[in-house]
Design a protein around this motif. Sequence first.
Motif, PDB file in Angstrom:
ATOM      1  N   GLY A  79      -5.515 -35.034  -1.265  1.00 54.06           N
ATOM      2  CA  GLY A  79      -5.124 -36.220  -2.019  1.00 54.06           C
ATOM      3  C   GLY A  79      -6.122 -37.343  -1.859  1.00 54.06           C
ATOM      4  O   GLY A  79      -7.157 -37.211  -1.204  1.00 54.06           O
ATOM      5  N   SER A  80      -5.802 -38.468  -2.453  1.00 50.33           N
ATOM      6  CA  SER A  80      -6.672 -39.634  -2.357  1.00 50.33           C
ATOM      7  C   SER A  80      -6.348 -40.434  -1.104  1.00 50.33           C
ATOM      8  O   SER A  80      -5.327 -40.208  -0.462  1.00 50.33           O
ATOM      9  CB  SER A  80      -6.494 -40.524  -3.593  1.00 50.33           C
ATOM     10  OG  SER A  80      -5.144 -40.949  -3.706  1.00 50.33           O
ATOM     11  N   GLY A  81      -7.223 -41.361  -0.768  1.00 47.84           N
ATOM     12  CA  GLY A  81      -6.974 -42.213   0.395  1.00 47.84           C
ATOM     13  C   GLY A  81      -7.871 -41.872   1.559  1.00 47.84           C
ATOM     14  O   GLY A  81      -8.789 -41.049   1.477  1.00 47.84           O
ATOM     15  N   ILE A 111       6.113 -38.612  12.024  1.00 47.31           N
ATOM     16  CA  ILE A 111       5.993 -38.125  10.657  1.00 47.31           C
ATOM     17  C   ILE A 111       7.134 -38.669   9.804  1.00 47.31           C
ATOM     18  O   ILE A 111       6.941 -39.068   8.652  1.00 47.31           O
ATOM     19  CB  ILE A 111       5.972 -36.582  10.636  1.00 47.31           C
ATOM     20  CG1 ILE A 111       4.686 -36.068  11.288  1.00 47.31           C
ATOM     21  CG2 ILE A 111       6.099 -36.050   9.205  1.00 47.31           C
ATOM     22  CD1 ILE A 111       4.629 -34.553  11.433  1.00 47.31           C
ATOM     23  N   GLY A 112       8.337 -38.720  10.388  1.00 46.07           N
ATOM     24  CA  GLY A 112       9.481 -39.250   9.658  1.00 46.07           C
ATOM     25  C   GLY A 112       9.283 -40.684   9.217  1.00 46.07           C
ATOM     26  O   GLY A 112       9.686 -41.073   8.112  1.00 46.07           O
ATOM     27  N   ILE A 120       3.893 -40.825  -3.830  1.00 50.41           N
ATOM     28  CA  ILE A 120       3.815 -39.406  -4.182  1.00 50.41           C
ATOM     29  C   ILE A 120       2.578 -38.779  -3.545  1.00 50.41           C
ATOM     30  O   ILE A 120       2.611 -37.660  -3.029  1.00 50.41           O
ATOM     31  CB  ILE A 120       3.779 -39.225  -5.705  1.00 50.41           C
ATOM     32  CG1 ILE A 120       5.098 -39.702  -6.330  1.00 50.41           C
ATOM     33  CG2 ILE A 120       3.525 -37.759  -6.058  1.00 50.41           C
ATOM     34  CD1 ILE A 120       6.316 -38.919  -5.875  1.00 50.41           C
ATOM     35  N   ASN A 121       1.455 -39.518  -3.563  1.00 50.84           N
ATOM     36  CA  ASN A 121       0.228 -39.017  -2.954  1.00 50.84           C
ATOM     37  C   ASN A 121       0.422 -38.759  -1.458  1.00 50.84           C
ATOM     38  O   ASN A 121       0.004 -37.713  -0.940  1.00 50.84           O
ATOM     39  CB  ASN A 121      -0.907 -40.022  -3.169  1.00 50.84           C
ATOM     40  CG  ASN A 121      -2.209 -39.562  -2.535  1.00 50.84           C
ATOM     41  OD1 ASN A 121      -2.860 -38.645  -2.994  1.00 50.84           O
ATOM     42  ND2 ASN A 121      -2.589 -40.206  -1.433  1.00 50.84           N
ATOM     43  N   LYS A 122       1.073 -39.695  -0.767  1.00 47.11           N
ATOM     44  CA  LYS A 122       1.287 -39.551   0.675  1.00 47.11           C
ATOM     45  C   LYS A 122       2.245 -38.394   0.956  1.00 47.11           C
ATOM     46  O   LYS A 122       2.018 -37.605   1.893  1.00 47.11           O
ATOM     47  CB  LYS A 122       1.841 -40.856   1.249  1.00 47.11           C
ATOM     48  CG  LYS A 122       2.019 -40.877   2.776  1.00 47.11           C
ATOM     49  CD  LYS A 122       0.686 -40.837   3.478  1.00 47.11           C
ATOM     50  CE  LYS A 122       0.814 -41.068   4.971  1.00 47.11           C
ATOM     51  NZ  LYS A 122       1.114 -42.468   5.320  1.00 47.11           N
ATOM     52  N   LEU A 123       3.298 -38.270   0.155  1.00 47.41           N
ATOM     53  CA  LEU A 123       4.241 -37.165   0.334  1.00 47.41           C
ATOM     54  C   LEU A 123       3.545 -35.826   0.136  1.00 47.41           C
ATOM     55  O   LEU A 123       3.754 -34.881   0.914  1.00 47.41           O
ATOM     56  CB  LEU A 123       5.404 -37.303  -0.641  1.00 47.41           C
ATOM     57  CG  LEU A 123       6.372 -38.471  -0.421  1.00 47.41           C
ATOM     58  CD1 LEU A 123       7.372 -38.555  -1.565  1.00 47.41           C
ATOM     59  CD2 LEU A 123       7.096 -38.333   0.911  1.00 47.41           C
ATOM     60  N   LEU A 144       7.683 -35.484  15.139  1.00 47.13           N
ATOM     61  CA  LEU A 144       6.345 -35.268  15.690  1.00 47.13           C
ATOM     62  C   LEU A 144       5.435 -36.417  15.290  1.00 47.13           C
ATOM     63  O   LEU A 144       5.662 -37.086  14.283  1.00 47.13           O
ATOM     64  CB  LEU A 144       5.763 -33.949  15.181  1.00 47.13           C
ATOM     65  CG  LEU A 144       6.538 -32.673  15.492  1.00 47.13           C
ATOM     66  CD1 LEU A 144       5.805 -31.468  14.917  1.00 47.13           C
ATOM     67  CD2 LEU A 144       6.791 -32.512  16.977  1.00 47.13           C
ATOM     68  N   ARG A 145       4.388 -36.650  16.065  1.00 40.94           N
ATOM     69  CA  ARG A 145       3.470 -37.749  15.773  1.00 40.94           C
ATOM     70  C   ARG A 145       2.526 -37.381  14.632  1.00 40.94           C
ATOM     71  O   ARG A 145       1.876 -36.330  14.654  1.00 40.94           O
ATOM     72  CB  ARG A 145       2.667 -38.118  17.026  1.00 40.94           C
ATOM     73  CG  ARG A 145       3.510 -38.692  18.165  1.00 40.94           C
ATOM     74  CD  ARG A 145       4.067 -40.047  17.810  1.00 40.94           C
ATOM     75  NE  ARG A 145       5.008 -40.509  18.831  1.00 40.94           N
ATOM     76  CZ  ARG A 145       5.699 -41.646  18.755  1.00 40.94           C
ATOM     77  NH1 ARG A 145       5.530 -42.438  17.700  1.00 40.94           N
ATOM     78  NH2 ARG A 145       6.528 -41.984  19.697  1.00 40.94           N
ATOM     79  N   TYR A 146       2.459 -38.259  13.661  1.00 38.65           N
ATOM     80  CA  TYR A 146       1.622 -38.032  12.479  1.00 38.65           C
ATOM     81  C   TYR A 146       0.154 -37.905  12.862  1.00 38.65           C
ATOM     82  O   TYR A 146      -0.587 -37.099  12.281  1.00 38.65           O
ATOM     83  CB  TYR A 146       1.821 -39.181  11.496  1.00 38.65           C
ATOM     84  CG  TYR A 146       1.068 -39.028  10.201  1.00 38.65           C
ATOM     85  CD1 TYR A 146       1.280 -37.937   9.369  1.00 38.65           C
ATOM     86  CD2 TYR A 146       0.143 -39.995   9.797  1.00 38.65           C
ATOM     87  CE1 TYR A 146       0.597 -37.795   8.168  1.00 38.65           C
ATOM     88  CE2 TYR A 146      -0.543 -39.863   8.601  1.00 38.65           C
ATOM     89  CZ  TYR A 146      -0.314 -38.760   7.780  1.00 38.65           C
ATOM     90  OH  TYR A 146      -1.001 -38.631   6.604  1.00 38.65           O
TER      91      TYR A 146
END
Length: 230
Positions: A79-81, A111-112, A120-123, A144-146
């Motif tokens: 994705g972008s970012g 993560i939650g 939408i991009n992040k999801l 869990l840690r992102y």
Amino acid sequence: MKLNDHVKHIVDCDSWKKNKPPKRADIHWKEGRSAMELAKYVTNALPNMPREIEEILGCFVNRDSVFDWDAEAVTDLPGSGEGRNHDAIFFNNDVVVCVEAKADESLGNLIGDELKGASINKLNRIGCLLKMLFKDSFNQYADLRYQLLTASTGTILEAQNKGVNTAIFLVIIFSSKKNTTKAKLDNNDMDIQKFLTATNAVDYKNLKRIPNNTGIDLYFGKIVIDIDAN
């Protein structure tokens, strides 16, 4: 093991800060904090690989191996970012090592928490990263840690980019009585162990092997450097 001397822009701690500064260097570039301590740790060993990393790599390559390397290297994520920012990477034709340095800084959001109100991009990005490591329902990984997710999958992606089948996600902890607290160190250890348990990681010599769905052999390693002893 040697580090390739073509990395002319980093020869010591000062040139690391000048040419490859961490984000918010005004905050993070301090004695006892991970950014500066990693720079000292690596550049003090030049032209050699730091001894503790060499010991880990001994499982995969010969002692006379030569590695390319860089600081603050970025791997694109789906994705972008913003991509995954590795504090340092070491690589040759056999193996890639991606480093996350810590003093007692946290491992970031769950993560939650990242999923709440996400675009939408992040999801889609989180979904893609989770699919690299897990096959079952993603909901159970919300605690869990992102940062551990992006670091481990970013290591896989960096290995794929370089055409290498073996990848090591390496956490280096710089501990000291003055600049780290036991409670924060313990919290990070618990988060790491929770992540390794969730991924069904298994012992492999002095590392953990993390099963995944990408075809890359992924390993996790941890080194603790006692600053007070150096």
